[in-house]
Write an enzyme that holds these catalytic residues in place. Structure first.
Site, PDB file in Angstrom:
ATOM      1  N   ASP A 176       0.867  -1.180   0.000  1.00  0.00           N
ATOM      2  CA  ASP A 176       0.000   0.000   0.000  1.00  0.00           C
ATOM      3  C   ASP A 176       0.902   1.228   0.000  1.00  0.00           C
ATOM      4  O   ASP A 176       1.698   1.426   0.921  1.00  0.00           O
ATOM      5  CB  ASP A 176      -0.905  -0.045   1.242  1.00  0.00           C
ATOM      6  CG  ASP A 176      -1.936   1.079   1.261  1.00  0.00           C
ATOM      7  OD1 ASP A 176      -1.543   2.246   1.089  1.00  0.00           O
ATOM      8  OD2 ASP A 176      -3.134   0.781   1.456  1.00  0.00           O
ATOM      9  N   HIS A 211      -1.841  -1.332  -3.547  1.00  0.00           N
ATOM     10  CA  HIS A 211      -2.892  -0.378  -3.203  1.00  0.00           C
ATOM     11  C   HIS A 211      -2.331   0.999  -3.523  1.00  0.00           C
ATOM     12  O   HIS A 211      -1.358   1.431  -2.902  1.00  0.00           O
ATOM     13  CB  HIS A 211      -3.236  -0.461  -1.711  1.00  0.00           C
ATOM     14  CG  HIS A 211      -4.109  -1.624  -1.359  1.00  0.00           C
ATOM     15  ND1 HIS A 211      -4.323  -2.030  -0.063  1.00  0.00           N
ATOM     16  CD2 HIS A 211      -4.848  -2.457  -2.154  1.00  0.00           C
ATOM     17  CE1 HIS A 211      -5.163  -3.066  -0.067  1.00  0.00           C
ATOM     18  NE2 HIS A 211      -5.478  -3.345  -1.320  1.00  0.00           N
ATOM     19  N   ASP A 224      -1.897   6.611   8.722  1.00  0.00           N
ATOM     20  CA  ASP A 224      -2.780   5.910   7.788  1.00  0.00           C
ATOM     21  C   ASP A 224      -4.000   6.747   7.389  1.00  0.00           C
ATOM     22  O   ASP A 224      -5.127   6.425   7.742  1.00  0.00           O
ATOM     23  CB  ASP A 224      -3.220   4.552   8.369  1.00  0.00           C
ATOM     24  CG  ASP A 224      -3.958   3.706   7.338  1.00  0.00           C
ATOM     25  OD1 ASP A 224      -4.108   4.164   6.178  1.00  0.00           O
ATOM     26  OD2 ASP A 224      -4.380   2.589   7.683  1.00  0.00           O
TER      27      ASP A 224
HETATM   28 ZN    ZN Z   1      -4.957   2.450   4.865  1.00  0.00          ZN
HETATM   29 FE    FE Z   2      -4.636  -0.601   1.626  1.00  0.00          FE
HETATM   30 FE    FE Z   3      -6.206  -2.553   3.734  1.00  0.00          FE
END
Ligand code: ZN
Ligand code: FE
Ligand code: FE
Length: 277
Positions: A176, A211, A224
């Site tokens: 991500d 991601h 995050d």
């Molecule tokens: Zn996240």
């Molecule tokens: Fe993610």
């Molecule tokens: Fe996730």
């Protein structure tokens, strides 16, 4: 061709998701296997699966990505919560076999003060329990931002988990971009360095999906918070370098940006245009 999709609501079933994906020119999509807060999943509708398979074959929707409920915590300090997480995980593995050969992404979990080593031990125990040799699904560990007591914010921790799992041939990684950035990996000014580090520590053969998110925060923020592509601290230039990177460009990319469907459509359009064919 850039393989890109976004996170979609699963509430209307598989065929509906594939149709939505095609309507925004996406070649894949991600969805939650059940309500993100956990709980019982909707029964699998085999007719819907059949229609989905037919439609997706015709419209070139390939490899989809299931996401475990984000509250699933296989390394909780509470035995009841751990057991619930493993039961949910195992149930999802069964459901995945209705659409064979896809990936299932999960957050390794939060050790909630027990320490990284204990967290890793529980994650390994859970994976050893849910992996059934012969399954067609690849389980992806998602790289995390290191918010709170999250496990999986360093490549070393991910590697350690993979090494300790018995049937780790069923494991892969989903990177991500928002999370690795907030974990402290400088994908803006040293993308090659981060990719090489991933390769040295985990191995690029384990990397199965990305991601693709911008971040509201600076590097190493451990918060995050996703941002729309080009509006955050990672920025458009770095994201264009990521989708075109020679070691990443063939992977499927999934947007999890704060958007409605029109916003996703626009991001997909812009990114496809920026992809060097
Ligand atoms: Zn996240
Ligand atoms: Fe993610
Ligand atoms: Fe996730």
């Amino acid at each position: 061709m850039l393989r890109i999709g976004c996170h979609l609501s699963a509430s209307k079933g598989y065929e509906a998701m594939a149709k939505t994906a095609v309507s925004i020119d996406a070649g894949t999509f991600q969805f939650f296997t059940r309500n993100p807060r956990g709980g019982k999943a909707k029964e699998i509708d085999e007719k819907d699966i059949e229609k989905y398979k037919e439609y997706s074959a015709k419209h070139d929707v390939c490899k989809i990505l299931a996401h475990a409920p984000y509250t699933l915590n296989v390394c909780s300090a509470d035995e009841g919560i751990r057991k619930f997480a493993i039961d949910t995980f195992a149930d999802d593995m069964k459901r995945m076999e209705y659409t064979p050969g896809n990936c299932y992404n999960f957050h390794p979990g939060s050790h909630v003060g027990q320490g990284i080593e204990t967290g890793i031990r529980y994650i390994v125990d859970a994976l050893n329990e849910v992996i059934i040799p012969g399954q067609s699904t690849t389980i992806l560990l998602e790289t995390m931002a290191g918010k709170g007591s999250e496990v999986g914010s360093t490549f070393e921790q991910i590697r350690q988990i993979i090494d300790m799992v018995e049937h780790n041939e069923y494991l892969g990684v989903c990177l991500d971009t928002c999370h690795v950035w907030e974990a402290g990996y400088d994908i803006v000014s040293d993308l090659d360095g981060v990719v090489n580090k991933f390769d040295d520590i985990i191995g690029l053969d384990r990397l199965k999906a990305i991601h693709l998110n911008d971040s509201k925060n600076p590097i190493e923020a451990h918060k995050d918070r996703h941002e729309r592509i080009g509006y955050g601290q990672i920025g458009m230039d770095a994201i264009v370098r990521i989708i075109n990177h020679e070691k990443l460009r063939m992977l499927p990319f999934y947007l999890e940006t704060p958007n409605e469907i029109e916003g996703y459509a626009e991001e997909i359009r812009v990114l496809k245009e920026a992809y060097r064919g």
